[in-house]
Design a protein around this motif. Structure first.
Motif, PDB file in Angstrom:
ATOM      1  N   TYR A  31      43.783  41.780  68.980  1.00 20.91           N
ATOM      2  CA  TYR A  31      42.664  42.723  68.970  1.00 20.91           C
ATOM      3  C   TYR A  31      41.330  41.990  69.100  1.00 20.91           C
ATOM      4  CZ  TYR A  31      42.794  41.295  64.026  1.00 20.91           C
ATOM      5  OH  TYR A  31      42.824  40.554  62.868  1.00 20.91           O
ATOM      6  N   ASN A  32      40.343  42.736  69.603  1.00 14.59           N
ATOM      7  CA  ASN A  32      38.966  42.265  69.561  1.00 14.59           C
ATOM      8  C   ASN A  32      38.167  43.244  68.711  1.00 14.59           C
ATOM      9  OD1 ASN A  32      38.517  44.487  71.231  1.00 14.59           O
ATOM     10  ND2 ASN A  32      38.320  43.276  73.097  1.00 14.59           N
ATOM     11  N   GLU A  33      36.859  43.304  68.906  1.00 10.91           N
ATOM     12  CA  GLU A  33      36.056  44.120  67.996  1.00 10.91           C
ATOM     13  C   GLU A  33      36.250  45.615  68.162  1.00 10.91           C
ATOM     14  OE1 GLU A  33      33.481  43.023  71.551  1.00 10.91           O
ATOM     15  OE2 GLU A  33      34.969  42.079  70.269  1.00 10.91           O
ATOM     16  N   TYR A  34      36.893  46.048  69.256  1.00 11.45           N
ATOM     17  CA  TYR A  34      37.059  47.495  69.428  1.00 11.45           C
ATOM     18  C   TYR A  34      38.394  47.919  70.042  1.00 11.45           C
ATOM     19  CZ  TYR A  34      35.658  46.393  74.227  1.00 11.45           C
ATOM     20  OH  TYR A  34      35.578  45.858  75.483  1.00 11.45           O
ATOM     21  N   LEU A  35      39.144  46.971  70.617  1.00 14.70           N
ATOM     22  CA  LEU A  35      40.416  47.317  71.248  1.00 14.70           C
ATOM     23  C   LEU A  35      41.584  46.631  70.552  1.00 14.70           C
ATOM     24  CD1 LEU A  35      39.648  47.145  75.087  1.00 14.70           C
ATOM     25  CD2 LEU A  35      40.220  49.186  73.775  1.00 14.70           C
ATOM     26  N   GLU A  57      41.648  52.083  71.459  1.00 14.08           N
ATOM     27  CA  GLU A  57      40.507  51.796  70.590  1.00 14.08           C
ATOM     28  C   GLU A  57      40.922  52.064  69.142  1.00 14.08           C
ATOM     29  OE1 GLU A  57      36.377  52.873  71.996  1.00 14.08           O
ATOM     30  OE2 GLU A  57      37.582  54.205  73.248  1.00 14.08           O
ATOM     31  N   TYR A  58      40.401  51.261  68.229  1.00 14.89           N
ATOM     32  CA  TYR A  58      40.665  51.508  66.814  1.00 14.89           C
ATOM     33  C   TYR A  58      39.345  51.660  66.069  1.00 14.89           C
ATOM     34  CZ  TYR A  58      39.496  46.564  65.971  1.00 14.89           C
ATOM     35  OH  TYR A  58      38.850  45.360  65.898  1.00 14.89           O
ATOM     36  N   TYR A  59      39.390  52.406  64.973  1.00 17.25           N
ATOM     37  CA  TYR A  59      38.167  52.723  64.241  1.00 17.25           C
ATOM     38  C   TYR A  59      38.276  52.327  62.764  1.00 17.25           C
ATOM     39  CZ  TYR A  59      37.667  55.469  68.452  1.00 17.25           C
ATOM     40  OH  TYR A  59      37.610  55.851  69.773  1.00 17.25           O
ATOM     41  N   THR A 129      40.499  44.623  79.411  1.00 22.21           N
ATOM     42  CA  THR A 129      39.065  44.387  79.240  1.00 22.21           C
ATOM     43  C   THR A 129      38.399  44.126  80.579  1.00 22.21           C
ATOM     44  OG1 THR A 129      39.429  43.488  77.022  1.00 22.21           O
ATOM     45  CG2 THR A 129      37.337  42.957  78.078  1.00 22.21           C
TER      46      THR A 129
END
Length: 289
Positions: A31-35, A57-59, A129
């Motif tokens: 993961y990165n900062e949003y995916l 996307e994860y929150y 990405t």
């Protein structure tokens, strides 16, 4: 399902021999900062039967998102006797929930399997990405560049008008709407031209359609566009300016100037200045669309 392009991965997997016939799933993630990217290998009777890839996307906290995904995934899939996961995942509750053994391999062939799943998840995220970046260049970035060319704020909402079949029975004008550089087809509109007298012209038709559209925008308090694009140059822009001034609306204008073959050639701003655009640029592709 196992895809043709996954042959290399499959070959690498087959070189890893666990010397048993257990049914197990191997879950890797990256993961990165949003995916968040997840890769699952399905091992059945000691052989790879299939793969599953997912990117979204994860929150939440990323590891919490992984745990939640795994729990939901096995609500619709058969739970194997054993699941391999990376060491940083909290598996106590998950193991109890799934009623199966969850292993965190650290060495040997089991770890090689897990490491390959993680590598695939990482590669999937990188590729996605790149796709998102290209899409961003084609959409938001091109809209920002269009705003810079016209010396106006970024036109996130664009409404564009084109008249066709003038003087015919079915003379119409079409309005297309682009939001964030992408077509918003639910906002498309078609207007049947009522100005069908002898004096009717592209100029009169443009005035009629723009008046009908933006009178309604005012009366119903609809969202105004950040830019109005008309199909044509000086004549069409003047028609649009006249209508917007009569309605006391301050909306930036631009015209698409066509060549003799009716292909978009250049852009004209509301001050009648011609702006040349690189025909290989994303801005040009946005305007032709």
């Amino acid at each position: 399902k196992l895809l043709n392009e996954d042959v290399k991965t499959t070959t690498n997997l087959q070189k890893i021999n666990l010397n048993d016939l257990k049914d197990r799933d191997v879950i890797g993630y990256f993961y990165n900062e949003y995916l968040l990217s997840i890769e699952i290998f399905f091992i059945r009777n000691g052989k790879i039967s299939a793969r599953h890839q997912e990117l979204f996307e994860y929150y939440d906290e990323p590891l919490k998102a992984v745990e939640s995904y795994i729990a939901q995934f096995y609500e619709r899939e058969v739970v194997p006797r054993e699941i391999f996961v990376p060491n940083d995942l909290d598996t106590e509750v998950l193991s109890e929930f799934l009623n199966t053994k969850i292993v965190k391999p650290l060495i040997g062939d089991k770890y090689k399997l897990l490491d390959l799943a993680i590598l695939n998840a990482k590669q999937g995220l990188i590729e996605k990405t790149e796709i998102l970046k290209k899409d961003l260049d084609r959409t938001i970035v091109s809209v920002e560049q269009l705003g810079a060319l016209l010396n106006i704020p970024t036109p996130y909402r664009i409404e564009a008008f084109d008249n066709s079949n003038l003087f015919g029975v079915d003379a119409v004008s079409s309005m297309v709407t682009f939001i964030n550089g992408k077509p918003s087809k639910r906002d498309y509109r078609k207007f049947k031209i009522k100005t069908m007298e002898e004096k009717a012209s592209d100029y009169h038709a443009m005035k009629e359609v723009l008046y009908r559209r933006y009178y309604k925008v005012l009366m119903e308090d609809l969202q105004k566009p950040d830019l109005i694009v008309v199909d044509g140059g000086l004549i069409q822009i003047n028609a649009a300016k006249e209508i917007l001034n009569s309605l006391d609306l301050k909306i930036p204008l631009a015209g698409l100037v066509k060549d003799k073959k009716h292909n978009t050639n250049s852009l004209m701003n509301e001050f009648h200045e011609s702006i040349e655009i690189d025909k290989h640029s994303n801005v040009f592709h946005l305007l032709t669309r």
